[in-house]
Structures are given as C-alpha cells and as structure tokens.
Design an enzyme around this catalytic site. Sequence first.
Site, short mmCIF file in Angstrom:
data_model
loop_
_atom_site.label_atom_id
_atom_site.label_comp_id
_atom_site.label_asym_id
_atom_site.label_seq_id
_atom_site.Cartn_x
_atom_site.Cartn_y
_atom_site.Cartn_z
N ASP A 187 0.85 -1.19 0.00
CA ASP A 187 0.00 0.00 0.00
C ASP A 187 0.89 1.23 0.00
OD1 ASP A 187 0.85 -0.14 2.65
OD2 ASP A 187 -1.08 0.46 3.48
N TYR B 183 2.92 4.78 0.77
CA TYR B 183 3.55 5.36 1.95
C TYR B 183 2.52 6.21 2.69
CZ TYR B 183 8.01 4.16 -0.32
OH TYR B 183 9.05 3.49 -0.92
N PHE C 30 6.63 1.98 -4.30
CA PHE C 30 8.00 2.25 -3.86
C PHE C 30 8.49 3.65 -4.20
CE2 PHE C 30 7.94 -2.43 -4.19
CZ PHE C 30 8.33 -2.75 -2.89
N HIS D 105 11.41 -8.91 0.75
CA HIS D 105 11.08 -7.50 0.59
C HIS D 105 12.35 -6.66 0.80
CE1 HIS D 105 9.13 -3.61 1.38
NE2 HIS D 105 8.09 -4.11 0.75
#
Length: 265
Positions: A107, A109, A120, A234
């Site tokens: 989701d 920031y 990202f 991740h």
Amino acid sequence: MACGARLDCGFLLPCGHYEKIVNRLLEGYLMHENLTQLHSADPAAWPVAPGWQPQVDGFFASPRGQALLDFLQQRLQAGAAIFPPQPLRALQLTPPDKVRVVILGQDPYHGRGQAEGLAFSVAPGVRLPPSLQNIFKEMQRDLGVPFPPFPQPGGSLVKWAMNGVLLLNTCLTVEEGQAASHAGKGWELLTDAVIRSVAEGPRPVVFMLWGSHAQSKRALIPSDRGHLVLTANHPSPLSALRPPVPFIGCGHFGQARAFREQHGY
C-alpha cells in the site's frame, strides 16, 4: 504597542507586509495540501491510460467498487487525510500495451508528501525511504547504476513507469500515519484484475515479487505464458539481508534486463 511599531531589534514590518507574508505562506501550505492528498472520491478525477479505462469503469460500476467509493467519501467527510492524490497513477503512466515489467507493492507510503501513486516511489525531493534505498543499492550492485541525483528525480520512479514498468500497489490508498488502513476495502479486486490482465496478455513480461504479500499474487500469473517471475525478500531493512532469498544480491535487475533484451524490448 501600536501594530507595526519598531522594537529595538528593528525587524518589525508594517502590518500590511505581515498579512502578505502570512497569506503567501498559507497559499503555499494549501497548495502543498492539494498536491499531496486525495480530495475527491470521484474516479472521473483519476485519469488512466485509455487501455485501462474499460476495466477501471467496470470495477467502479460494480457493488464492490461502489462500496469502496462510499468508504472513501465517508473518510474524506470525516476529515481523514488520504494519500496519494491520484490513486490510479500507475495506470495513467503505464498503458497495458507498454507493460514490460511489473513490480508489486502493498500500500502507499503513509507519511505526508511521500506517496505519488506508484509502488515504492516518492515525490522528488522527499527523503528516500529505506526500502527504496535498498532498491537503488541493489541496482548499483547488480548493474553498476549509480543512485539517481537528488532532489531531481530523487526517489521518483516516474521515468520507470513511463518506460514500461508497472509500479502497482495492491491497495491504492492509505490514511496518514496508518499503514494498511485501507487494506481489504476493495482495491485488491481491481489490482488483482490488473495483474491477471497483464499476465494473460499477448507478451511475456517480468514480474518482480518481493516479500510474502507480493508473492501471494503468484497464483494470478499463468505458468505457461513465458513470463519471468522473480521472487525475493522485501527490500525493507528488516528482511533485505535475510534468508531464504535476500533482496540484496538477488540480481533481479540484471535478469530483467537480459529478459527484455532477449525479447527485443
């Protein structure tokens, strides 16, 4: 003391000057607010590339899509600060016929001024989040590509998106300071359909699935369509160096480059 009177330090200005300064500061603040958060739950205000439009329209016409819009409207009316201002920006910048690589996030920031509608990615000039630092670090290790100049483009991945990299979060909005606050509200139905559409499309693409959440979407990608599916931990500092597949050292960017060259794009 009369307004605008001079003190010993001699820095007071006449009241009119103060009003102008305050008004300019307020205008700048309001402009920043408008640029960084969602102001409408009307999908007509969220442009997408024409190739995505039928899919997007179909979703928002469905009961789940309508329920999501109702939820967003209620949260806006309650005064919630919701990011990003353009939830569908990934679908605006990367048309379906241009997708060559898919990078999945979770989701947006949840800090003010960070999210710009691409997984990202952060707006130019915003301090790089740790996960994005690790992405650039792995690119540097794998491809010899230096970190991008700061503040422009900084951590903005808009150029990636405009060159065929679909930077898709599976949930497309979030509230300030509350990670995953809009998870399960309906966005996943749309983003799953987008992933499935790309995966069932006419050309092989690269899917980069980092972390367990992204890897849970692997079931949406047929194994017989020639796609390159790359998995690793991740890029968060909490997992980037841990087994079973550390993100740092995964070599995904080099593999993606070789795959694209092999397929002529």
